[in-house]
Design an enzyme around this catalytic site. Structure first.
Site, PDB file in Angstrom:
ATOM      1  N   HIS A  50       0.857  -1.126   0.020  1.00  0.00           N
ATOM      2  CA  HIS A  50       0.073  -0.093  -0.108  1.00  0.00           C
ATOM      3  C   HIS A  50       0.802   1.242   0.109  1.00  0.00           C
ATOM      4  O   HIS A  50       0.685   2.123  -0.927  1.00  0.00           O
ATOM      5  CB  HIS A  50      -0.937   0.030   1.290  1.00  0.00           C
ATOM      6  CG  HIS A  50      -1.733  -1.162   1.331  1.00  0.00           C
ATOM      7  ND1 HIS A  50      -3.029  -1.639   0.728  1.00  0.00           N
ATOM      8  CD2 HIS A  50      -1.634  -2.210   2.492  1.00  0.00           C
ATOM      9  CE1 HIS A  50      -3.341  -2.649   1.360  1.00  0.00           C
ATOM     10  NE2 HIS A  50      -2.622  -3.125   1.993  1.00  0.00           N
TER      11      HIS A  50
HETATM   12  O1  RIB Z   1      -5.159  -0.348   4.940  1.00  0.00           O
HETATM   13  C1  RIB Z   1      -3.757  -0.183   4.516  1.00  0.00           C
HETATM   14  C2  RIB Z   1      -3.215   0.643   5.248  1.00  0.00           C
HETATM   15  O2  RIB Z   1      -3.103   0.385   6.800  1.00  0.00           O
HETATM   16  C3  RIB Z   1      -1.580   0.882   5.231  1.00  0.00           C
HETATM   17  O3  RIB Z   1      -1.075   2.101   5.425  1.00  0.00           O
HETATM   18  C4  RIB Z   1      -1.039  -0.059   6.378  1.00  0.00           C
HETATM   19  O4  RIB Z   1       0.440   0.270   6.697  1.00  0.00           O
HETATM   20  C5  RIB Z   1      -2.021   0.280   7.528  1.00  0.00           C
HETATM   21  O5  RIB Z   1      -1.585   1.415   8.022  1.00  0.00           O
END
Ligand code: RIB
Ligand code: CA
Length: 313
Positions: A243
């Site tokens: 992500h």
């Molecule tokens: O949903 C994904 C996010 O939530 C990313 O930033 C991961 O590191 C968590 O913080």
């Protein structure tokens, strides 16, 4: 072109760690003014420590790391040890950091930096719950027009939620903070699950990190090996979405991403849909566009960039 001055606001987290490494590996494009830690994947004492672990792994102990808020604006903190492990950086063995944590509070650093740098020259990259950013905007509304861009990881529309059927984790944990940010008027670029779920850590891609034969390459391979088990089991996919590095990759190579400038509102009142990013992708309302909402990524180009930059350590 001068490197972009950025602040990364983060809750490391293995994917946050890769985002920080990508920024530190790209000094021609990124001038990392500081890292502000926030409670999210794991509590604040761990996220601020993990941010320093990553900077030392990158050989950049001079990086300024600040502790920010230890809980959402008004809700009880929800963490994600089941995804990231007890430490937040489970996977490889990690050593205790020796570089200092800055004395200044992360929120004060954000406000002071926005006020002291020339207007329109600082980009903020929130890759965790947006408690620090919202607190700064509420405490110092004068900084809003001084922000060049907010490039955040959070939200979901076509991909729907990952922590509830409606909401993505970063928004869900502190929806009031997200609402403040999305309503602020600052230029927003959003990396939702719609795009991050197209950037999967396949075996070939993880092997490319391991083939670097460096401490950083080994750590990133071990982090992604650990981090992906949860998503692969849940989605039956051939890898996990990486992500947070999507935000930094966008700053380096925006052409890797495609999206639309649309209206995005944050649900804060319903418990059923708390934290939903209500994205008007088909422009069926007359609500004004407030965010560049990304939907597609050149995943091969993204991982090629990651491998090329991580090889620099
Ligand atoms: O949903 C994904 C996010 O939530 C990313 O930033 C991961 O590191 C968590 O913080
Ligand atoms: Ca994160």
């Amino acid at each position: 072109m001068a490197p972009r001055k950025i602040i990364i606001d983060t809750d490391p987290g293995q994917d946050d760690a890769v985002a920080i490494l990508l920024a530190l590996a790209s000094p021609d494009e990124i001038d990392l003014l500081g890292i502000t830690a926030v409670a999210g994947n794991v509590p604040l004492p761990l996220t601020q420590k993990n941010a320093r672990i990553v900077c030392e792994l990158a050989g950049k102990p001079e990086t300024k790391v600040f502790a920010g808020c230890d809980a959402p604006l008004s809700r009880t903190l929800m963490t994600a040890e089941h995804v990231h492990g007890k430490t937040g950086l489970d996977g490889p063995p990690m050593v205790e950091p020796t570089m200092p944590l800055q004395d200044q509070h992360g929120v004060d650093f954000i406000i002071e930096t926005l006020r002291s740098e020339p207007s329109g020259t600082v980009t903020i990259c929130p890759i965790g719950p947006m408690t620090n950013i919202a607190t700064a905007l509420e405490r110092a509304p004068d900084i809003v027009p001084r922000i060049q861009e907010i490039v955040l990881m959070g939200g979901a529309y076509f991909e729907v939620g990952n922590v509830t059927p409606a909401a993505e984790f970063n928004i869900y944990v502190d929806p009031e903070a997200a609402k403040i940010v999305f309503d602020s008027g600052a230029p927003l670029t959003v990396m939702p699950l719609d795009v991050t779920h197209k950037a999967l850590t396949t075996k070939t891609r993880i092997d490319a990190f391991r083939a670097l034969n460096t401490k950083v390459g080994d750590a990133v391979a071990a982090w992604t090996d650990f981090f992906e088990r949860f998503d692969m089991e849940k989605y039956g996919s051939e890898g996990a979405p990486l992500h947070d590095p999507c935000t930094v990759a966008y700053l380096i190579k925006p052409e890797l991403f495609q999206g639309r400038h649309i209206n995005v509102e944050i649900e804060t009142s319903s418990e059923l849909t708390r934290g939903m990013t209500v994205a008007d992708w088909w422009r069926v309302t007359d609500r004004p566009a407030n965010a560049m909402f990304m939907k597609d990524i050149d995943a091969t180009g993204f991982y090629d960039l990651l491998a090329e930059r991580l090889a620099r350590f």
